[in-house]
Design an enzyme around this catalytic site. Structure first.
Site, mmCIF file in Angstrom:
data_model
loop_
_atom_site.group_PDB
_atom_site.id
_atom_site.type_symbol
_atom_site.label_atom_id
_atom_site.label_comp_id
_atom_site.label_asym_id
_atom_site.label_seq_id
_atom_site.Cartn_x
_atom_site.Cartn_y
_atom_site.Cartn_z
ATOM 1 N N CYS A 9 0.659 -0.980 -0.105
ATOM 2 C CA CYS A 9 0.106 -0.039 -0.173
ATOM 3 C C CYS A 9 0.617 1.214 0.178
ATOM 4 C CB CYS A 9 -1.113 -0.076 1.245
ATOM 5 S SG CYS A 9 -2.016 -1.404 1.681
ATOM 6 N N CYS A 40 -6.165 1.634 -2.201
ATOM 7 C CA CYS A 40 -5.277 2.844 -2.677
ATOM 8 C C CYS A 40 -4.567 2.758 -3.780
ATOM 9 C CB CYS A 40 -4.301 3.106 -1.224
ATOM 10 S SG CYS A 40 -2.866 1.734 -1.245
ATOM 11 N N CYS A 91 -2.948 4.878 2.791
ATOM 12 C CA CYS A 91 -3.968 3.787 2.623
ATOM 13 C C CYS A 91 -4.767 3.830 3.906
ATOM 14 C CB CYS A 91 -3.493 2.417 2.563
ATOM 15 S SG CYS A 91 -4.868 1.286 1.810
#
Length: 189
Positions: free
Chosen positions: A37, A71, A41
């Site tokens: 991520c 994300c 996120c």
């Protein structure tokens, strides 16, 4: 930063706070899920001992992690791409005005040299070539859809000098503006 290293305190705090200021500086992967991520996120915070830090998306993917669907860390556009997109949007809105490299650099808060080099790298052509293409697309549309004179169309697309407009149009399309208009009128489209 070592690839796949544990997070430093600053990185861990950015992850816990979902701090977008750190986006692009690093990516974090969670070993228990196999997902990586951006620091911003909004997913549930992972256990720190399961987190690994990567400098790039490619490193995380090479480490057998897949991008987060929330994300979308692999969809990151570079700042240069966003900058050039703003410039091309400006060109489309202002193609009828006098547009030079200096004008574009001023409105985009950059240097002419950096703008020219970055624009060519991202667009595959120089800013001048891009401006000319936008103007010629608009000229073709006006020649097909309006009864305006060639000189008026030249002025409307930002080329005050009729001879230059005709020469550039012929160079880009292989036809003079008048020939293009006749061909378009005879085609029935």
């Amino acid at each position: 930063m070592a690839t796949g290293s544990r997070p430093a305190e600053e990185q861990w705090n950015a992850i816990i706070r979902c701090d977008s200021d750190y986006d692009g500086q690093f990516f974090y992967a969670v070993q228990s899920t196999g997902i990586f991520c951006r620091p911003s996120c909004k997913s549930r915070p992972p256990k720190r001992e399961h987190v690994r830090i990567f400098a790039t998306c490619t490193e995380a993917i090479d480490g057998n992690f897949r991008p987060c669907k929330r994300c979308k860390p692999a969809d990151v556009h570079s700042p240069d791409q966003e900058w050039i997109q703003r410039i091309t949007d400006y060109i489309h809105r202002h193609c009828h005005e006098a547009l030079t490299l200096d004008v574009l650099a001023t409105v985009s808060h950059g240097s002419p040299y950096h703008l020219h080099r970055t624009f060519k790298r991202i667009q595959g052509r120089t800013p001048l070539e891009y401006i000319q293409d936008v103007r010629m697309d608009r000229a073709r549309q006006l020649l097909a859809d309006s009864g305006k004179t060639v000189a008026d169309i030249g002025r409307e697309v930002g080329l005050e000098n009729s001879a230059y407009f005709i020469t550039l149009f012929k160079k880009k399309t292989g036809l003079t503006p008048s020939s293009y208009r006749k061909l378009h009128d005879n085609s029935g489209t």
